[in-house]
Enzyme design. Structure first.
Site, mmCIF file in Angstrom:
data_model
loop_
_atom_site.group_PDB
_atom_site.id
_atom_site.type_symbol
_atom_site.label_atom_id
_atom_site.label_comp_id
_atom_site.label_asym_id
_atom_site.label_seq_id
_atom_site.Cartn_x
_atom_site.Cartn_y
_atom_site.Cartn_z
ATOM 1 N N ASN A 164 22.362 -11.608 13.978
ATOM 2 C CA ASN A 164 21.933 -10.339 13.693
ATOM 3 C C ASN A 164 21.569 -9.327 15.011
ATOM 4 O OD1 ASN A 164 22.187 -10.792 11.067
ATOM 5 N ND2 ASN A 164 20.092 -10.797 10.352
ATOM 6 N N THR A 219 21.075 -9.316 -14.770
ATOM 7 C CA THR A 219 20.274 -10.229 -15.252
ATOM 8 C C THR A 219 19.886 -10.129 -16.728
ATOM 9 O OG1 THR A 219 18.498 -8.884 -14.280
ATOM 10 C CG2 THR A 219 19.126 -10.680 -12.948
ATOM 11 N N LYS A 279 7.734 -4.059 -5.258
ATOM 12 C CA LYS A 279 7.341 -5.277 -5.640
ATOM 13 C C LYS A 279 6.073 -5.939 -5.454
ATOM 14 C CE LYS A 279 12.450 -7.003 -5.835
ATOM 15 N NZ LYS A 279 12.975 -5.637 -5.603
ATOM 16 N N LYS A 292 12.535 -11.313 1.975
ATOM 17 C CA LYS A 292 12.711 -10.396 0.691
ATOM 18 C C LYS A 292 13.413 -10.702 -0.322
ATOM 19 C CE LYS A 292 16.203 -7.394 2.476
ATOM 20 N NZ LYS A 292 17.002 -6.257 2.797
ATOM 21 N N ASN A 310 14.561 -0.329 -4.253
ATOM 22 C CA ASN A 310 15.814 -1.296 -3.513
ATOM 23 C C ASN A 310 16.729 -0.330 -2.674
ATOM 24 O OD1 ASN A 310 14.720 -2.964 -5.481
ATOM 25 N ND2 ASN A 310 16.807 -3.876 -6.329
#
Length: 366
Positions: free
Chosen positions: A61, A212, A151, A109, A187
């Site tokens: 990265n 989901t 979250k 995350k 998100n």
């Protein structure tokens, strides 16, 4: 709230009137090789930063963002392969380069992955943030802004609970010499682990697209908005704060899937949507604030300050010591107990209940 913005198709030009916040100053970005960190690096360089310190523990990265910036003609950045938990490295960087701002985007995350690796996420997100914040205080770095997440509110995952404790750490340590703030975001479309790139891949393969739950909803914002909001947070004169932007209304994941199917020129009857069930740590919907929190305006109309109860400084410091000792010893049970103590609204998923004290677990379930 204004819900008119479409985060999926937000292609506005970046509007950053806050260049003076970072112009001609050194900035350190943790997690600089990630999607958010890379976008921040590009924007801070465009905004005239004197030097951008790119800190990342992923060699690949770091190589990618360094190569991209170099190809774009930037000579005002320095790639640093390292970790936010490396106290000696941080001391060396802060002493030598004296950054004005720390943009803390480094975090583990991925919710289901971290449910299977709870010690790793606690070490990185909690202890890493504490080490970074302590170093910022020692060197009187003027500002630290951390990327947090919705979250962290009423968490059902170790990741979410770890980010809530990270928020508490910044509230504990922030003050007039080093202003610390956390920005809760939803998100980020296009970021690593976001559903949008996954859906694009699945659609390109002809499906199926996996969702989901038919009622699963999330708050979304574009990467461009994310960068603008993080830089906006650097301009606020707040000693210690948790901030939240206007994220609009939550979007059904299945609606996003259908939208991306149509945009790919495919019909809904061509691409099957399969419901896979909630994964460990997943929630049907996220919250922006808990029932015990309330909002106050800030000088920037895009951002509001979150207020609410929290542990005392002594309680938090003692708990961080417990966390540090048990991360080193790899004792998961007291780690989960301590997260539950610091974040009473945290409800560990069933796979972690075995590590809870039976009496405490029974009390929490009732």
């Amino acid at each position: 709230m204004n819900n008119a913005r479409d985060p999926v198709n937000d292609t506005r030009d970046s509007v950053n009137p806050l260049n003076r916040t970072i112009s001609n100053k050194a900035v350190l970005i943790s997690g600089a090789g990630g999607c958010i960190g890379s976008a921040l690096a590009q924007e801070t360089i465009r905004s005239g930063a004197k030097l951008v310190l790119l800190l990342d523990h992923s060699e690949q990265n770091l190589y990618d963002i360094h190569t991209e910036l170099t190809a774009g003609g930037s000579a005002s950045h320095l790639p640093i392969l390292g970790d936010i938990s490396d106290k000696a490295l941080l001391d060396e960087l802060f002493e030598k380069h004296r950054p004005h701002s720390i943009l803390h985007a480094a975090a583990f995350k991925h919710v289901p992955l971290m449910e299977g690796n709870p010690i790793a996420v606690i070490r990185n997100n909690v202890l890493g943030t504490r080490i970074l914040a302590d170093a910022a205080l020692r060197h009187r770095i003027p500002q630290l802004v951390m990327v947090s997440t919705d979250k962290a509110v009423n968490p059902r995952s170790v990741m979410g609970a770890s980010k809530r404790v990270s928020e508490l750490i910044l509230l504990r340590l922030g003050g007039p010499h080093t202003r610390m703030s956390a920005l809760r975001l939803g998100n980020v479309l296009g970021s690593t682990g976001s559903v949008a790139p996954l859906f694009h891949q699945q659609i390109a393969r002809g499906g199926p697209v996996t969702v989901t739950h038919p009622e699963s909803r999330r708050f979304f914002l574009s990467l461009r908005d994310t960068v603008d909001l993080i830089l906006a947070a650097t301009a606020l004169n707040a000693d210690a704060a948790i901030l939240i932007p206007d994220l609009g209304a939550p979007i059904k994941i299945v609606d996003l899937a259908n939208k991306l199917i149509r945009e790919a020129g495919r019909r809904s009857d061509e691409i099957e949507i399969v419901y896979t069930g909630l994964r460990p740590g997943d929630k049907l919907a996220e919250d922006l604030t808990s029932a015990a929190e309330w909002l106050e305006p800030t000088s920037d109309p895009r951002l509001r300050k979150i207020n609410g109860p929290g542990p005392t400084s002594q309680h938090l410091d003692s708990a961080i010591e417990v966390i540090s000792e048990n991360v080193s010893a790899r004792n998961l049970a007291p780690l989960i107990e301590t997260l539950c103590d610091l974040v009473p609204e945290y409800q560990p998923n069933e796979s972690l209940h075995q590590f809870l004290n039976p009496i405490a677990s029974l009390t929490r379930q009732t």
